[in-house]
Design a protein around this motif. Sequence first.
Motif, mmCIF file in Angstrom:
data_model
loop_
_atom_site.group_PDB
_atom_site.id
_atom_site.type_symbol
_atom_site.label_atom_id
_atom_site.label_comp_id
_atom_site.label_asym_id
_atom_site.label_seq_id
_atom_site.Cartn_x
_atom_site.Cartn_y
_atom_site.Cartn_z
ATOM 1 N N ILE A 1 -5.604 2.857 8.441
ATOM 2 C CA ILE A 1 -5.608 1.600 7.690
ATOM 3 C C ILE A 1 -4.377 0.760 7.984
ATOM 4 C CG2 ILE A 1 -5.620 0.619 5.348
ATOM 5 C CD1 ILE A 1 -7.173 3.197 4.528
ATOM 6 N N SER A 2 -3.214 1.403 7.995
ATOM 7 C CA SER A 2 -1.988 0.644 8.272
ATOM 8 C C SER A 2 -0.884 1.588 8.721
ATOM 9 C CB SER A 2 -1.534 -0.125 7.023
ATOM 10 O OG SER A 2 -1.122 0.773 5.999
ATOM 11 N N PHE A 3 0.082 1.017 9.418
ATOM 12 C CA PHE A 3 1.273 1.771 9.813
ATOM 13 C C PHE A 3 2.455 0.828 9.854
ATOM 14 C CE2 PHE A 3 4.251 3.342 13.063
ATOM 15 C CZ PHE A 3 4.631 4.517 12.421
ATOM 16 N N ASN A 4 3.533 1.243 9.204
ATOM 17 C CA ASN A 4 4.755 0.447 9.175
ATOM 18 C C ASN A 4 5.745 1.075 10.150
ATOM 19 O OD1 ASN A 4 7.419 -0.511 8.449
ATOM 20 N ND2 ASN A 4 6.515 -1.321 6.569
ATOM 21 N N CYS B 1 -4.103 6.196 5.934
ATOM 22 C CA CYS B 1 -5.330 6.460 6.676
ATOM 23 C C CYS B 1 -6.379 7.062 5.764
ATOM 24 C CB CYS B 1 -5.063 7.398 7.849
ATOM 25 S SG CYS B 1 -4.509 9.045 7.349
ATOM 26 N N GLU C 1 3.234 5.054 18.972
ATOM 27 C CA GLU C 1 4.111 4.187 18.182
ATOM 28 C C GLU C 1 5.557 4.669 18.186
ATOM 29 O OE1 GLU C 1 3.403 1.392 16.570
ATOM 30 O OE2 GLU C 1 1.264 1.355 17.028
ATOM 31 N N THR D 1 3.321 2.956 -0.218
ATOM 32 C CA THR D 1 4.079 3.220 1.004
ATOM 33 C C THR D 1 5.570 3.344 0.711
ATOM 34 O OG1 THR D 1 4.209 0.847 1.456
ATOM 35 C CG2 THR D 1 2.388 2.063 2.467
ATOM 36 N N SER E 1 -1.414 8.551 2.217
ATOM 37 C CA SER E 1 -0.245 7.798 2.674
ATOM 38 C C SER E 1 0.876 8.784 2.941
ATOM 39 C CB SER E 1 0.185 6.772 1.622
ATOM 40 O OG SER E 1 1.369 6.096 2.037
#
Length: 498
Positions: free
Chosen positions: A124-127, A135, A151, A208, A236
């Motif tokens: 879903i997202s990654f910082n 995810c 990454e 997060t 998360s």
Amino acid sequence: MAEELSTKWETPLTSEQNPHIKRGRYSHLTQTDKDVLSRIVEGRACTSGKELADANIDWLRIYRGTSPLLLKPKSTWEVSKILGYCHNRNLAVVPQGGNTSLAGGSVPMFDEVIISLKLMDKIISFNNLSGALVCEAGCTLQSLMDFLDAEGYTMPYRIGPKDTCQIGGNMSTNCGGMHVVRYGSRHAAILGLEVVLADGSILDLVTTMKKDNTGYHLKHLFLGAEGTLGIITKVSLECPVKSPSQHMLFIGVPSFQDVLKIFKKAKYDLGEILSAFEVFDETVMKLINKNLKLPNPLSGESPYYMIIATAGSNRRHDDEKMNAFLSQLEKEGAIQNGFKESRAEAMKMLWSYRENIGVAVKRAGFAYKYDVTVPHDKYVQILTEVKTQFSHLSSCIAGFGHFAEGGLHVNLVTFRTHPSFSKLIESFLFRRVKDVGGSISSEVGIGVQRRDSLHYSKPINAINLMKKMKTLLDRKSILNPYKLLPSNLDGQELLSKL
């Protein structure tokens, strides 16, 4: 021959193996139920065939249920609708991830509806500043490792079946893996969860942020709950930066006293860069050689083998530390032979020795597998006692584990099953583990296999508190019944006695 016998093994129903466990007072699935639930997942339902049969049986082919329905939701909303309907109809369910459980926790006991999370596999997202990854629960560990590697980050843990195990299942069993000594357990990495409760309500605990001190840390309640309190749908995690400097030692050790000596020395000399400390015995190496066709990477045989891995930020500094460490071990006679490796592909190959031990054991015949935690100095004592007690029933008894955390995997292989073998070994092993202050499960969970042995690791008042939590969050006991909690004789009888 061993592989053939293992493959042809016909798994009896779990209910037949455990006649004292009676089916709960749940509704029986009707054709109307199948139709309604199938519409929720828009054709992603299975009522017959190989896929359903495979979902009804575990990886070791020890546990087998009779579920007539497999559902494959693709969203949290669909999971919510499924549970809401099942709750209203009093239908029992079992959540399933990669189905790599070794304790029977991810397959039906009877005819529970199987809810597979494998299609919920989106990142879903990654910082890339904080390392916070969000995810869905169906992401495999390998897919997340590959994504993070690109990454410049890494997963904070690593386990053998990384190609098939799913992050939701990892969290549900709170499995540890090979880098707990460096990054801690799942509790250390978890930032938040999204969970669907028994009645279909969605509990959104996804964040997060690492620091959130607002009340009870409810996310931790679902780690190790094995799907009995809710179904994890999103995760998360805080992921560490990938270390640019990675090294590995593969060494053969002449005695267990040397294993203890090397472990203590590694904590002092490698301290801040130590990331894994794995041990396996000569029996395991022979199984690897024979069943995986992997040759011993060392020139001679040893009673014990060790993989010591490091991860740091300064290659020159780490290389010097590892060289000095290995040189000192050789000078002190603590190892018979060994070498250092820092090439990525070569280290990947060496890790395969450790990661595929489970496969090597399975190919030797029918395998009874136990993972326990014991004090470091009791590691070999417990393994030796098991070998002395049960060598007449087993063709092979192998020991290996995540030694840094006291994790010991005891594997007993036999070419035929023994009706009371599991009860014999469990009553002996778990009692001895309790005597030395250990745990009956280091990472694979309790499932159906160890639920009536939970008292070896938890006091009765703690077990009673767990039962009360179950009552509060799942008053009809439809979530993964017959698992984890002891004395759950008919699924719901347990709750009525509180």
